[in-house]
Design a protein around this motif. Structure first.
Motif, PDB file in Angstrom:
ATOM      1  N   GLN A 436      39.906  27.523  39.088  1.00 25.07           N
ATOM      2  CA  GLN A 436      40.363  27.313  37.725  1.00 25.07           C
ATOM      3  C   GLN A 436      39.223  26.755  36.905  1.00 25.07           C
ATOM      4  OE1 GLN A 436      44.165  25.341  37.202  1.00 25.07           O
ATOM      5  NE2 GLN A 436      43.493  24.398  35.293  1.00 25.07           N
ATOM      6  N   LEU A 437      38.999  27.347  35.738  1.00 24.56           N
ATOM      7  CA  LEU A 437      37.975  26.902  34.809  1.00 24.56           C
ATOM      8  C   LEU A 437      38.652  26.613  33.481  1.00 24.56           C
ATOM      9  CD1 LEU A 437      35.261  29.568  35.707  1.00 24.56           C
ATOM     10  CD2 LEU A 437      35.328  27.178  36.454  1.00 24.56           C
ATOM     11  N   GLY A 438      38.803  25.315  33.161  1.00 25.27           N
ATOM     12  CA  GLY A 438      39.602  24.959  32.004  1.00 25.27           C
ATOM     13  C   GLY A 438      41.057  25.302  32.272  1.00 25.27           C
ATOM     14  N   GLU A 439      41.668  26.109  31.415  1.00 26.50           N
ATOM     15  CA  GLU A 439      43.060  26.504  31.611  1.00 26.50           C
ATOM     16  C   GLU A 439      43.191  27.811  32.385  1.00 26.50           C
ATOM     17  OE1 GLU A 439      45.452  26.536  28.106  1.00 26.50           O
ATOM     18  OE2 GLU A 439      44.611  24.692  27.294  1.00 26.50           O
ATOM     19  N   ALA A 440      42.120  28.578  32.508  1.00 31.12           N
ATOM     20  CA  ALA A 440      42.203  29.929  33.059  1.00 31.12           C
ATOM     21  C   ALA A 440      41.889  29.968  34.556  1.00 31.12           C
ATOM     22  CB  ALA A 440      41.259  30.864  32.311  1.00 31.12           C
ATOM     23  N   ILE A 441      42.540  30.911  35.242  1.00 36.06           N
ATOM     24  CA  ILE A 441      42.335  31.136  36.670  1.00 36.06           C
ATOM     25  C   ILE A 441      41.504  32.398  36.855  1.00 36.06           C
ATOM     26  CG2 ILE A 441      43.465  31.505  38.901  1.00 36.06           C
ATOM     27  CD1 ILE A 441      44.150  28.810  37.736  1.00 36.06           C
ATOM     28  N   TYR A 442      40.566  32.345  37.812  1.00 32.46           N
ATOM     29  CA  TYR A 442      39.735  33.489  38.167  1.00 32.46           C
ATOM     30  C   TYR A 442      39.781  33.650  39.685  1.00 32.46           C
ATOM     31  CZ  TYR A 442      37.930  32.974  33.434  1.00 32.46           C
ATOM     32  OH  TYR A 442      37.830  32.873  32.073  1.00 32.46           O
ATOM     33  N   ALA A 443      39.699  34.901  40.142  1.00 26.79           N
ATOM     34  CA  ALA A 443      39.722  35.158  41.576  1.00 26.79           C
ATOM     35  C   ALA A 443      38.991  36.464  41.845  1.00 26.79           C
ATOM     36  CB  ALA A 443      41.158  35.235  42.101  1.00 26.79           C
ATOM     37  N   SER A 444      38.626  36.671  43.105  1.00 24.47           N
ATOM     38  CA  SER A 444      38.016  37.929  43.534  1.00 24.47           C
ATOM     39  C   SER A 444      38.363  38.139  44.992  1.00 24.47           C
ATOM     40  CB  SER A 444      36.500  37.903  43.340  1.00 24.47           C
ATOM     41  OG  SER A 444      35.913  36.863  44.118  1.00 24.47           O
ATOM     42  N   GLY A 445      38.288  39.398  45.425  1.00 23.51           N
ATOM     43  CA  GLY A 445      38.613  39.697  46.816  1.00 23.51           C
ATOM     44  C   GLY A 445      38.833  41.177  47.003  1.00 23.51           C
ATOM     45  N   THR A 446      39.751  41.515  47.878  1.00 23.11           N
ATOM     46  CA  THR A 446      40.039  42.912  48.184  1.00 23.11           C
ATOM     47  C   THR A 446      41.508  43.209  47.918  1.00 23.11           C
ATOM     48  OG1 THR A 446      40.460  42.370  50.505  1.00 23.11           O
ATOM     49  CG2 THR A 446      38.229  43.061  49.921  1.00 23.11           C
ATOM     50  N   VAL A 447      41.760  44.469  47.555  1.00 21.59           N
ATOM     51  CA  VAL A 447      43.114  44.926  47.311  1.00 21.59           C
ATOM     52  C   VAL A 447      43.398  46.098  48.223  1.00 21.59           C
ATOM     53  CG1 VAL A 447      42.250  46.298  45.344  1.00 21.59           C
ATOM     54  CG2 VAL A 447      44.707  45.916  45.618  1.00 21.59           C
ATOM     55  N   SER A 448      44.592  46.077  48.795  1.00 18.08           N
ATOM     56  CA  SER A 448      45.024  47.151  49.685  1.00 18.08           C
ATOM     57  C   SER A 448      46.336  47.719  49.166  1.00 18.08           C
ATOM     58  CB  SER A 448      45.204  46.628  51.108  1.00 18.08           C
ATOM     59  OG  SER A 448      45.762  47.621  51.938  1.00 18.08           O
ATOM     60  N   CYS A 449      46.414  49.051  49.123  1.00 19.59           N
ATOM     61  CA  CYS A 449      47.625  49.709  48.619  1.00 19.59           C
ATOM     62  C   CYS A 449      48.256  50.603  49.683  1.00 19.59           C
ATOM     63  CB  CYS A 449      47.287  50.544  47.380  1.00 19.59           C
ATOM     64  SG  CYS A 449      46.522  49.592  46.055  1.00 19.59           S
ATOM     65  N   GLY A 450      47.946  50.340  50.950  1.00 16.48           N
ATOM     66  CA  GLY A 450      48.500  51.157  52.026  1.00 16.48           C
ATOM     67  C   GLY A 450      47.635  52.364  52.301  1.00 16.48           C
ATOM     68  N   PHE A 451      47.789  52.911  53.491  1.00 16.55           N
ATOM     69  CA  PHE A 451      46.988  54.055  53.926  1.00 16.55           C
ATOM     70  C   PHE A 451      45.505  53.719  53.744  1.00 16.55           C
ATOM     71  CE2 PHE A 451      51.108  55.781  52.577  1.00 16.55           C
ATOM     72  CZ  PHE A 451      51.536  56.298  53.796  1.00 16.55           C
ATOM     73  N   ALA A 452      44.771  54.576  53.051  1.00 18.28           N
ATOM     74  CA  ALA A 452      43.333  54.334  52.873  1.00 18.28           C
ATOM     75  C   ALA A 452      43.007  53.839  51.468  1.00 18.28           C
ATOM     76  CB  ALA A 452      42.550  55.620  53.161  1.00 18.28           C
ATOM     77  N   ASP A 453      44.021  53.494  50.712  1.00 21.71           N
ATOM     78  CA  ASP A 453      43.803  53.051  49.335  1.00 21.71           C
ATOM     79  C   ASP A 453      43.381  51.595  49.311  1.00 21.71           C
ATOM     80  OD1 ASP A 453      44.653  55.539  48.645  1.00 21.71           O
ATOM     81  OD2 ASP A 453      46.645  54.920  47.958  1.00 21.71           O
ATOM     82  N   SER A 454      42.167  51.319  48.850  1.00 21.17           N
ATOM     83  CA  SER A 454      41.674  49.951  48.796  1.00 21.17           C
ATOM     84  C   SER A 454      40.565  49.845  47.758  1.00 21.17           C
ATOM     85  CB  SER A 454      41.156  49.498  50.169  1.00 21.17           C
ATOM     86  OG  SER A 454      40.020  50.277  50.538  1.00 21.17           O
ATOM     87  N   ALA A 455      40.222  48.607  47.406  1.00 21.77           N
ATOM     88  CA  ALA A 455      39.155  48.358  46.435  1.00 21.77           C
ATOM     89  C   ALA A 455      38.802  46.888  46.471  1.00 21.77           C
ATOM     90  CB  ALA A 455      39.594  48.777  45.031  1.00 21.77           C
ATOM     91  N   ASP A 456      37.674  46.571  45.848  1.00 20.51           N
ATOM     92  CA  ASP A 456      37.344  45.185  45.543  1.00 20.51           C
ATOM     93  C   ASP A 456      37.886  44.876  44.150  1.00 20.51           C
ATOM     94  OD1 ASP A 456      35.923  44.937  47.944  1.00 20.51           O
ATOM     95  OD2 ASP A 456      34.094  45.700  47.003  1.00 20.51           O
ATOM     96  N   PHE A 457      38.279  43.635  43.925  1.00 26.00           N
ATOM     97  CA  PHE A 457      38.823  43.289  42.613  1.00 26.00           C
ATOM     98  C   PHE A 457      38.247  41.981  42.105  1.00 26.00           C
ATOM     99  CE2 PHE A 457      41.569  40.615  45.184  1.00 26.00           C
ATOM    100  CZ  PHE A 457      41.817  39.519  44.369  1.00 26.00           C
TER     101      PHE A 457
END
Length: 497
Positions: A436-457
């Motif tokens: 959290q920076l001030g009032e806002a939240i920030y994050a990063s990581g990986t996203v998985s949508c099943g099967f082979a669907d994925s990405a960094d976010f």
């Protein structure tokens, strides 16, 4: 006896304030003042269930002085805490020595925001003051834009849950009148026309609506109060079936994020190695109201105000610059039986420039009577805003892509897991470390949508309120369809729990 700053202000507040708190009913972040006594005020930054308050007033000699309340706790309406006076290093010295800063408890302060006007009550050295205060509105936020919106009312008092996904929620705001056209795939279009209102960071519209040809599907009155953010808005709504005071609305902006909207620059900014002074920034639209609390040549608390930092352009990296004149004010003693606003005199002492470079980092340059100071600042986080919850809303991008979605977040404080279950785009799970920076939240990581669907976010500008949540997702290294085929999108959700 004065209390030595044995540890930094940041560490002190971290110990005093809760680490993780659900957003309260009223977000008190704003500049609060008494319209009949213009010339003094209380700046409030609200995180979790804790307020950081800075009181800008005048001493018995009429000179500007300030007091700080770093840990006003409570809620959902009333917040209280100790009030302190400080001394420290003159702002004009080449280096600031935090070891010279001392502070002394002088009394207590309470702000009750549960009524209109709010009530401010404080004591300084046995002098007791009670004042009605209101949010200061200085620059209207233009609500114009195409949004994908969601109206939601929880089941309550024997009434069933009501919800309505709006494919189109187009706002035209000319400053006085606001026109909204809304529609979805299953119900007739509705048109809303109302007058624009403002209460500090909150924008409101009230008027009449008509649904279907010539109002054949319904007509009546409506009201909407929202807190705009760079990526959309959250707030309350009544009318067209959402009639309870619990009715909520959230809208995801179907465009690139705006470089305005409360939360983006709203914060108390400071230099972590120079604890003891700071800069309060309140943002409305593209204008900042900044109060600088520092120390004069005698080491006494002294404040300056930049009440009109207009967005004047951008640098080579595209970040906005806000600049304007800087003033010193003198006025009537806060402890006098009555405050005489005609006694307030302003003197332009120089200029101020404030530029946010990225999440939680900024550069401040100001001049006072030919003394120029430049500092690299960080936004101050003193209480965690808990984003945990279930939200019913929308995702939207500038190309026209959108999807009604249920957004479920588990916020552990230093790590977020988020599930976006779209009506069209399936379900994707996001997980990664957050901060959290001030009032806002920030994050990063990986996203998985099943099967082979994925990405960094990357999760950006997540602002949570009692009514809902807004934010933005940027995807990279995507394999497969991922979230409805979108590679970057805004999201907004009305709180459903």
């Amino acid at each position: 006896m004065p209390l030595r700053f044995a540890i930094t202000l940041a560490a002190l507040l971290a110990a005093a304030a809760p680490a993780h708190a659900t957003p309260q009913r009223h977000n008190a972040t704003d500049m609060w003042f008494d319209a009949a006594e213009s010339g003094w005020g209380l700046n409030v930054i609200h995180q979790g269930n804790t307020l950081f308050g800075t009181l800008f007033v005048y001493g018995p000699d009429g000179q500007p002085t300030w007091y700080v309340a770093p840990a006003m706790v409570g809620g959902p309406d009333s917040y209280s805490g100790p009030l302190y006076s400080s001394v420290g290093t003159w702002f004009g010295l080449p280096t600031f020595d935090p070891a010279t800063s001392t502070r002394e408890p002088v009394g207590n302060i309470t702000l009750d925001v549960g009524s209109t006007p709010a009530t401010l009550d404080y004591t300084v050295g046995g002098v007791h003051v009670t004042k009605p205060v209101a949010r200061f509105s200085f620059r209207r936020t233009d609500l114009t834009g195409l949004h994908r919106a969601y109206e939601y009312q929880p089941a309550s008092g024997g009434f069933p849950e009501l919800h309505h996904a709006l494919e189109r929620f187009a706002i035209i705001d000319d400053g006085a009148t606001v026109t909204i056209d809304s529609s979805d795939d299953s119900e007739p279009y509705c048109s809303y026309v109302g007058r624009h209102g403002q209460d500090g960071q909150y924008e409101s519209v009230s008027g009449t609506y008509s649904c279907g040809p010539e109002g054949a599907s319904g007509q009546g009155s409506f009201s909407m109060t929202v807190d705009p953010s760079p990526t959309g808005f959250t707030g309350s709504f009544s009318g067209n079936g959402i009639t309870s005071p619990q009715g909520r609305i959230a809208g995801a902006l179907a465009a690139a994020p705006k470089m305005e909207g409360t939360g983006w620059r709203n914060a108390m900014w400071f230099v972590p190695s120079e604890s003891g002074w700071g800069l309060n920034v309140i943002e409305q639209a593209d204008t900042l109201f900044a109060t600088l609390f520092v120390y004069d040549t005698q080491g006494k608390p002294h404040w300056y105000v930049a009440s009109d930092l207009a967005q004047s352009g951008s640098t080579a990296d595209g970040t906005a610059v806000n600049s304007g004149p800087l003033y010193e004010a003198t006025g009537a003693y806060f402890g006098a039986a009555s405050f005489d606003p005609s006694a307030v005199k302003y003197r332009e002492v120089g200029t101020m420039s404030f530029q946010v470079h990225g999440p939680g980092t900024a550069t401040l340059t100001y001049s006072v009577d030919n003394v120029t100071v430049t500092k690299n600042l960080a936004s101050f986080t003193f209480a965690r805003n808990d984003t945990s919850g279930t939200y019913k809303g929308q995702i939207a991008d500038a190309s026209g892509g959108h999807d009604p979605a249920v957004i479920t977040i588990d916020d552990a404080g230093d790590r977020i897991t988020m599930r976006i279950q779209g009506m069209y785009g399936g379900t994707c799970d996001y997980a990664g470390p957050s901060r959290q920076l001030g009032e806002a939240i920030y994050a990063s990581g990986t996203v998985s949508c099943g099967f082979a669907d994925s990405a960094d976010f990357v999760l950006e500008d997540v602002l949570v309120s009692f009514d809902g949540i807004t934010g933005r997702v940027e995807l990279s290294n995507a394999t497969g369809f991922v979230q409805d085929g979108l590679r970057s999108f805004n999201f907004a959700g009305a709180r459903a729990n």
